[in-house]
Scaffold this motif. Structure first.
Motif, mmCIF file in Angstrom:
data_model
loop_
_atom_site.group_PDB
_atom_site.id
_atom_site.type_symbol
_atom_site.label_atom_id
_atom_site.label_comp_id
_atom_site.label_asym_id
_atom_site.label_seq_id
_atom_site.Cartn_x
_atom_site.Cartn_y
_atom_site.Cartn_z
ATOM 1 N N SER A 53 25.405 48.863 37.072
ATOM 2 C CA SER A 53 25.593 48.408 38.447
ATOM 3 C C SER A 53 25.444 46.887 38.513
ATOM 4 C CB SER A 53 24.544 49.054 39.353
ATOM 5 O OG SER A 53 23.268 48.546 39.007
ATOM 6 N N ILE A 54 25.977 46.311 39.584
ATOM 7 C CA ILE A 54 25.842 44.861 39.782
ATOM 8 C C ILE A 54 24.362 44.486 39.816
ATOM 9 C CG2 ILE A 54 26.128 43.028 41.508
ATOM 10 C CD1 ILE A 54 28.900 44.072 42.086
ATOM 11 N N GLU A 94 30.507 36.845 32.391
ATOM 12 C CA GLU A 94 31.931 37.178 32.583
ATOM 13 C C GLU A 94 32.052 38.572 33.213
ATOM 14 O OE1 GLU A 94 34.349 37.477 29.065
ATOM 15 O OE2 GLU A 94 36.210 37.520 30.240
ATOM 16 N N LYS A 95 31.260 39.508 32.716
ATOM 17 C CA LYS A 95 31.294 40.875 33.272
ATOM 18 C C LYS A 95 30.932 40.854 34.760
ATOM 19 C CE LYS A 95 32.170 44.562 32.296
ATOM 20 N NZ LYS A 95 33.400 45.187 32.763
ATOM 21 N N LYS A 99 33.118 41.876 38.186
ATOM 22 C CA LYS A 99 32.616 42.815 39.220
ATOM 23 C C LYS A 99 32.709 42.151 40.606
ATOM 24 C CE LYS A 99 30.264 46.124 36.593
ATOM 25 N NZ LYS A 99 30.188 47.546 36.763
ATOM 26 N N TYR A 100 32.327 40.858 40.689
ATOM 27 C CA TYR A 100 32.409 40.156 41.982
ATOM 28 C C TYR A 100 33.860 40.053 42.464
ATOM 29 C CZ TYR A 100 27.553 38.542 41.230
ATOM 30 O OH TYR A 100 26.184 38.470 41.018
ATOM 31 N N LEU A 101 34.782 39.978 41.504
ATOM 32 C CA LEU A 101 36.204 39.838 41.848
ATOM 33 C C LEU A 101 36.714 41.068 42.611
ATOM 34 C CD1 LEU A 101 38.366 37.608 41.039
ATOM 35 C CD2 LEU A 101 39.181 39.263 39.368
ATOM 36 N N GLU A 102 36.059 42.210 42.403
ATOM 37 C CA GLU A 102 36.495 43.443 43.073
ATOM 38 C C GLU A 102 36.147 43.441 44.561
ATOM 39 O OE1 GLU A 102 34.753 46.675 40.906
ATOM 40 O OE2 GLU A 102 35.796 46.109 39.041
ATOM 41 N N ILE A 218 37.438 31.118 33.689
ATOM 42 C CA ILE A 218 36.763 29.959 33.083
ATOM 43 C C ILE A 218 35.573 30.424 32.237
ATOM 44 C CG2 ILE A 218 35.417 27.880 33.621
ATOM 45 C CD1 ILE A 218 37.369 27.540 36.071
ATOM 46 N N LEU A 219 34.801 31.373 32.772
ATOM 47 C CA LEU A 219 33.681 31.894 31.977
ATOM 48 C C LEU A 219 34.202 32.598 30.724
ATOM 49 C CD1 LEU A 219 31.403 33.271 34.839
ATOM 50 C CD2 LEU A 219 30.952 31.283 33.387
#
Ligand code: SF4
Length: 370
Positions: A53-54, A94-95, A99-102, A218-219
């Protein structure tokens, strides 16, 4: 052969004791006496499950950030000899970025769109990143050139006076991003960075538009770069606390804009809320944590000395005194400025002098980079 296009001030600036002191680590990376942060991060093993989970990943990030910062204080030789792990600190950030991109929360617009699934938010940048140009920049501040500058298409602001409006905003809804910029994944981005290093860049400078919508790429590119080179974040700094947490340990140098001394002017000219609160929060964080090596860019705007320039300088002197400031006088009434009579001209020499005199009174270091 490495070929450097140098301005005379790019050498002379290092004779300034205050600059050498404030940018000591950055200078040591240029001289190959210290190691760039992203390389150190690869020696921190991070064991996580991609389905975590985040919350769990964020907790692990707090723990690993502490480990990273303890390691930074060790001797260079000790760090150099550490093992590099495939699943490391960069894999973790990066992972989390993906997750934030979702539910995109990279900037304080917090559009909460699922960019990973094809949705777009205010910046109009999809899941992929698009680079509009990458070159050796000789027009940046003296300590930064030649700078390996990578311009990303798109921006999370809508500044009415934007001088880069073609790559930041005017293309939205009118042109297909594929037609105006090159789709670039993290490996391709690392290749671009490597080529800039070969040409003589002394830092890799992520800019735009703004780099914020591209944090995940970038990451990811840091996993593929190998040169001991400074990573530089050149941005409007409207990051959320979550996204700054991903970057704070990994960037060696910061180049934030600081345009407005209050929230009202920011909303009027850039269409954003809580600007002053967000940017000052983030500036305090990178001043007190992370590398702390910072040049703040303040663009002097006509008729905005009392409401913007002076409150900004007051904040810097009081809260982030180790920052160096570039007092920029190149405001031009571009793009939609003609609709706003009060900014539809260049700042006068009188206004520029007033800002510089005020910075002098406050003891702010600006001359070597302005
Ligand atoms: S990066 Fe773009 S999509 Fe994400 S919150 Fe900011 S403006 Fe919205």
């Amino acid at each position: 052969m490495v070929f450097r296009f140098l301005r005379p001030d790019s050498e002379a600036v290092w004779k300034n004791k205050a600059i050498r002191k404030r940018f000591a680590r950055y200078r040591s990376i240029i001289d190959d006496k210290e190691i760039a942060r992203y390389i150190i991060a690869k020696s921190i093993e991070c064991d996580f499950d991609t389905n975590d989970s985040i919350k769990n990943l964020e907790n692990l990030l707090v723990e690993k950030s502490k480990e990273f910062n303890l390691l930074l204080n060790k001797f260079t030789e000790i760090i150099e000899n550490r093992q590099v792990y495939n699943k490391n600190y960069i894999s973790l950030v990066e992972k989390l970025a993906w997750k934030y991109l979702e539910n995109c929360c990279f900037c304080e617009r917090r559009c909460q769109v699922n960019r990973a699934d094809g949705e777009t938010g205010f910046c109009y940048i999809p899941k992929d990143s698009y680079v509009s140009s990458a070159f050796l920049h000789t027009g940046e501040e003296a300590p930064l050139i030649p700078s390996g500058t990578i311009f990303f298409q798109g921006c999370n602001f809508s500044c009415v006076f934007c001088q880069n409006y073609d790559i930041s905003q005017s293309w939205k809804k009118r042109r297909n991003i594929e037609d105006i910029a090159r789709k670039t994944d993290s490996i391709q981005l690392a290749n671009l960075a490597d080529k800039l290093v070969e040409k003589g860049a002394i830092n890799i400078n992520y800019v735009g538009g703004d780099p914020i919508p591209n944090i995940h790429t970038i990451l990811g590119n840091l996993q593929h770069q190998t040169s001991n080179i400074t990573q530089l974040w050149n941005s409007n700094f409207y990051l959320t606390e979550e996204s700054l947490s991903l970057l704070v340990d990994l960037m060696d140098f910061w180049l934030p804009d600081f345009k407005y001394g209050n929230n009202i002017c920011a909303e009027k000219y850039s269409g954003i809320t809580s600007y002053f609160d967000v940017v000052t929060r983030n500036l305090k964080r990178i001043h007190n944590a992370g590398s702390g090596e910072i040049i703040i860019r303040h663009l002097v705007m006509p008729n905005h000395i009392e409401c913007c320039s002076k409150p900004i300088l007051d904040f810097i002197a009081k809260e982030v005194p180790m920052c160096v400031v570039n007092i920029m006088q190149q405001f031009r009434p571009e793009y939609l400025s003609h609709k706003y009579q009060e900014i539809n001209r260049r700042p006068s020499m009188g206004e520029i002098h007033e800002v510089k005199n005020y910075a002098d009174e406050l003891g702010i270091l600006y001359e070597p980079v302005s």
